[in-house]
Write an enzyme that holds these catalytic residues in place. Sequence first.
Site, PDB file in Angstrom:
ATOM      1  N   TYR A  91      -3.724  -0.194   9.830  1.00 28.14           N
ATOM      2  CA  TYR A  91      -3.489  -0.541   8.421  1.00 28.14           C
ATOM      3  C   TYR A  91      -2.050  -0.205   8.025  1.00 28.14           C
ATOM      4  O   TYR A  91      -1.351  -1.008   7.396  1.00 28.14           O
ATOM      5  CB  TYR A  91      -4.493   0.230   7.567  1.00 28.14           C
ATOM      6  CG  TYR A  91      -4.514  -0.111   6.091  1.00 28.14           C
ATOM      7  CD1 TYR A  91      -5.158  -1.259   5.632  1.00 28.14           C
ATOM      8  CD2 TYR A  91      -3.928   0.730   5.150  1.00 28.14           C
ATOM      9  CE1 TYR A  91      -5.211  -1.556   4.271  1.00 28.14           C
ATOM     10  CE2 TYR A  91      -3.978   0.446   3.793  1.00 28.14           C
ATOM     11  CZ  TYR A  91      -4.618  -0.691   3.349  1.00 28.14           C
ATOM     12  OH  TYR A  91      -4.670  -0.983   2.009  1.00 28.14           O
ATOM     13  N   SER A 106       0.845  -1.202   0.000  1.00 25.07           N
ATOM     14  CA  SER A 106       0.000   0.000   0.000  1.00 25.07           C
ATOM     15  C   SER A 106       0.880   1.251   0.000  1.00 25.07           C
ATOM     16  O   SER A 106       2.074   1.178   0.295  1.00 25.07           O
ATOM     17  CB  SER A 106      -0.851  -0.033   1.274  1.00 25.07           C
ATOM     18  OG  SER A 106      -1.423   1.218   1.561  1.00 25.07           O
TER      19      SER A 106
HETATM   20  P1  NAP Z   1     -11.778  -5.063  -1.139  1.00 24.62           P
HETATM   21  O1  NAP Z   1     -12.519  -4.503  -2.304  1.00 24.62           O
HETATM   22  O2  NAP Z   1     -12.254  -4.766   0.228  1.00 24.62           O
HETATM   23  O3  NAP Z   1     -11.498  -6.636  -1.297  1.00 24.62           O
HETATM   24  C1  NAP Z   1     -10.782  -7.359  -0.332  1.00 24.62           C
HETATM   25  C2  NAP Z   1     -11.188  -8.803  -0.368  1.00 24.62           C
HETATM   26  O4  NAP Z   1     -10.538  -9.541   0.695  1.00 24.62           O
HETATM   27  C3  NAP Z   1     -12.685  -8.976  -0.186  1.00 24.62           C
HETATM   28  O5  NAP Z   1     -13.176  -9.931  -1.097  1.00 24.62           O
HETATM   29  C4  NAP Z   1     -12.768  -9.478   1.244  1.00 24.62           C
HETATM   30  O6  NAP Z   1     -13.928 -10.196   1.553  1.00 24.62           O
HETATM   31  C5  NAP Z   1     -11.529 -10.333   1.314  1.00 24.62           C
HETATM   32  N1  NAP Z   1     -11.187 -10.666   2.693  1.00 24.62           N
HETATM   33  C6  NAP Z   1     -11.174  -9.839   3.780  1.00 24.62           C
HETATM   34  N2  NAP Z   1     -10.829 -10.505   4.876  1.00 24.62           N
HETATM   35  C7  NAP Z   1     -10.623 -11.791   4.494  1.00 24.62           C
HETATM   36  C8  NAP Z   1     -10.246 -12.972   5.184  1.00 24.62           C
HETATM   37  N3  NAP Z   1     -10.007 -12.975   6.504  1.00 24.62           N
HETATM   38  N4  NAP Z   1     -10.129 -14.132   4.485  1.00 24.62           N
HETATM   39  C9  NAP Z   1     -10.365 -14.142   3.161  1.00 24.62           C
HETATM   40  N5  NAP Z   1     -10.728 -13.070   2.446  1.00 24.62           N
HETATM   41  C10 NAP Z   1     -10.855 -11.897   3.111  1.00 24.62           C
HETATM   42  O7  NAP Z   1     -10.314  -4.510  -1.221  1.00 24.62           O
HETATM   43  P2  NAP Z   1      -9.442  -4.048  -2.467  1.00 24.62           P
HETATM   44  O8  NAP Z   1      -9.522  -2.579  -2.516  1.00 24.62           O
HETATM   45  O9  NAP Z   1      -9.715  -4.863  -3.680  1.00 24.62           O
HETATM   46  O10 NAP Z   1      -8.037  -4.409  -1.848  1.00 24.62           O
HETATM   47  C11 NAP Z   1      -7.352  -5.621  -2.066  1.00 24.62           C
HETATM   48  C12 NAP Z   1      -5.988  -5.502  -1.407  1.00 24.62           C
HETATM   49  O11 NAP Z   1      -5.321  -4.348  -1.921  1.00 24.62           O
HETATM   50  C13 NAP Z   1      -6.062  -5.286   0.104  1.00 24.62           C
HETATM   51  O12 NAP Z   1      -4.984  -5.948   0.707  1.00 24.62           O
HETATM   52  C14 NAP Z   1      -5.921  -3.786   0.252  1.00 24.62           C
HETATM   53  O13 NAP Z   1      -5.422  -3.412   1.490  1.00 24.62           O
HETATM   54  C15 NAP Z   1      -4.950  -3.497  -0.855  1.00 24.62           C
HETATM   55  N6  NAP Z   1      -4.929  -2.121  -1.336  1.00 24.62           N
HETATM   56  C16 NAP Z   1      -6.048  -1.489  -1.790  1.00 24.62           C
HETATM   57  C17 NAP Z   1      -5.954  -0.197  -2.299  1.00 24.62           C
HETATM   58  C18 NAP Z   1      -7.122   0.567  -2.835  1.00 24.62           C
HETATM   59  O14 NAP Z   1      -6.972   1.769  -3.089  1.00 24.62           O
HETATM   60  N7  NAP Z   1      -8.278  -0.035  -3.036  1.00 24.62           N
HETATM   61  C19 NAP Z   1      -4.714   0.428  -2.323  1.00 24.62           C
HETATM   62  C20 NAP Z   1      -3.605  -0.233  -1.827  1.00 24.62           C
HETATM   63  C21 NAP Z   1      -3.718  -1.508  -1.342  1.00 24.62           C
HETATM   64  P3  NAP Z   1     -15.169  -9.424   2.304  1.00 24.62           P
HETATM   65  O15 NAP Z   1     -15.841  -8.637   1.239  1.00 24.62           O
HETATM   66  O16 NAP Z   1     -15.986 -10.509   2.869  1.00 24.62           O
HETATM   67  O17 NAP Z   1     -14.564  -8.551   3.364  1.00 24.62           O
HETATM   68  C1  GCO Z   2      -7.001   5.157   3.101  1.00 22.55           C
HETATM   69  C2  GCO Z   2      -7.037   4.167   1.996  1.00 22.55           C
HETATM   70  C3  GCO Z   2      -5.761   3.417   1.786  1.00 22.55           C
HETATM   71  C4  GCO Z   2      -5.700   2.802   0.449  1.00 22.55           C
HETATM   72  C5  GCO Z   2      -4.452   2.216  -0.038  1.00 22.55           C
HETATM   73  C6  GCO Z   2      -3.453   3.234  -0.454  1.00 22.55           C
HETATM   74  O1  GCO Z   2      -7.952   5.195   3.871  1.00 22.55           O
HETATM   75  O2  GCO Z   2      -6.043   5.927   3.157  1.00 22.55           O
HETATM   76  O3  GCO Z   2      -8.065   3.262   2.078  1.00 22.55           O
HETATM   77  O4  GCO Z   2      -4.950   3.245   2.748  1.00 22.55           O
HETATM   78  O5  GCO Z   2      -6.728   1.939   0.221  1.00 22.55           O
HETATM   79  O6  GCO Z   2      -3.957   1.171   0.705  1.00 22.55           O
HETATM   80  O7  GCO Z   2      -2.392   2.629  -1.071  1.00 22.55           O
END
Ligand code: NAP
Ligand code: GCO
Length: 266
Positions: free
Chosen positions: A159, A146
């Site tokens: 986080y 992240s």
């Molecule tokens: P998301 O839309 O919330 O999807 C996350 C998935 O993980 C969901 O399907 C969730 O299921 C599942 N999950 C949560 N807890 C779990 C568990 N204990 N066992 C199995 N599955 C579980 O998130 P996303 O935005 O696609 O993010 C995916 C990854 O990228 C995460 O690690 C997040 O921190 C990272 N990330 C996201 C962003 C962003 O801007 N979106 C940026 C940087 C990093 P439920 O729906 O049931 O919770």
């Molecule tokens: C926030 C965001 C994040 C992002 C991501 C950034 O509240 O600042 O949700 O932390 O999802 O991980 O890279």
Amino acid sequence: MEMKDFSLEGKIALVTGASYGIGFAIASGMAKAGATIVFNDIKQELVDKGLAAYKEAGIEAHGYVCDVTDEDAVQALVKQITAEVGVIDILVNNAGIIKRIPMCEMTAAQFRQVVDVDLNAPFIVSKAVIPAMIEKGHGKIINICSMMSELGRETVSAYAAAKGGLKMLTRNIASEYGEYNIQCNGIGPGYIETPQTAPLRERQPDGSRHPFDQFIIAKTPAARWGTTDDLVGPAVFLASDASNFVNGHVLYVDGGILAYIGKQPQ
Ligand code: NAP
Ligand code: GCO
């Protein structure tokens, strides 16, 4: 080096939490590059939704219910995948959660829950797949890090602690298992349009953009949020033989956020 080194033909990829969002996009891209896709999610309902979405995209994915924080369940999942699909060549630790709560209002239980899913689970799942990777003579692990692996901000202490830790777990897996031809790298997405960030992009009652949405546009040289598609190329590269000497690296896919001091006042 040949272009076929970018192919994932014949590889089996497990992407955790990949029913939708970033995991789904990465898994779909890996399928297009030739990989067989296995994913898990925490609820049957989500696995079914994921299976239908993969099918619609022309991908025959294998979906399982498994909570990645439960070590026994993860060990059983990996055994089942090995028996039903084959040895996992590529692991993407994608499942993650966030809680946006000011630190002094956050309970220790809430903090632990975030660290459990975002840091302990990648340890648990990696530990479950590494022995067979060693035996097979290769393996790729990609940890979804992240911006918060590098930066802090209000309300995301747990986080940021977990994602900063995940960066170091990435380096440590690379250090400890590199000699077995296992590469462990991270992808650090910038701000990506997914359900996880939807509350930060909600339109205001008067129709204007959310202040955080405006803040991110101003902080990002690309002047936009990322899409899940932006992460696919980097993920396929890090899963492929084209990256066999890239190890312990976090590839930030952030439209330039980490390179930028921010817009100067007008
Ligand atoms: P998301 O839309 O919330 O999807 C996350 C998935 O993980 C969901 O399907 C969730 O299921 C599942 N999950 C949560 N807890 C779990 C568990 N204990 N066992 C199995 N599955 C579980 O998130 P996303 O935005 O696609 O993010 C995916 C990854 O990228 C995460 O690690 C997040 O921190 C990272 N990330 C996201 C962003 C962003 O801007 N979106 C940026 C940087 C990093 P439920 O729906 O049931 O919770
Ligand atoms: C926030 C965001 C994040 C992002 C991501 C950034 O509240 O600042 O949700 O932390 O999802 O991980 O890279």
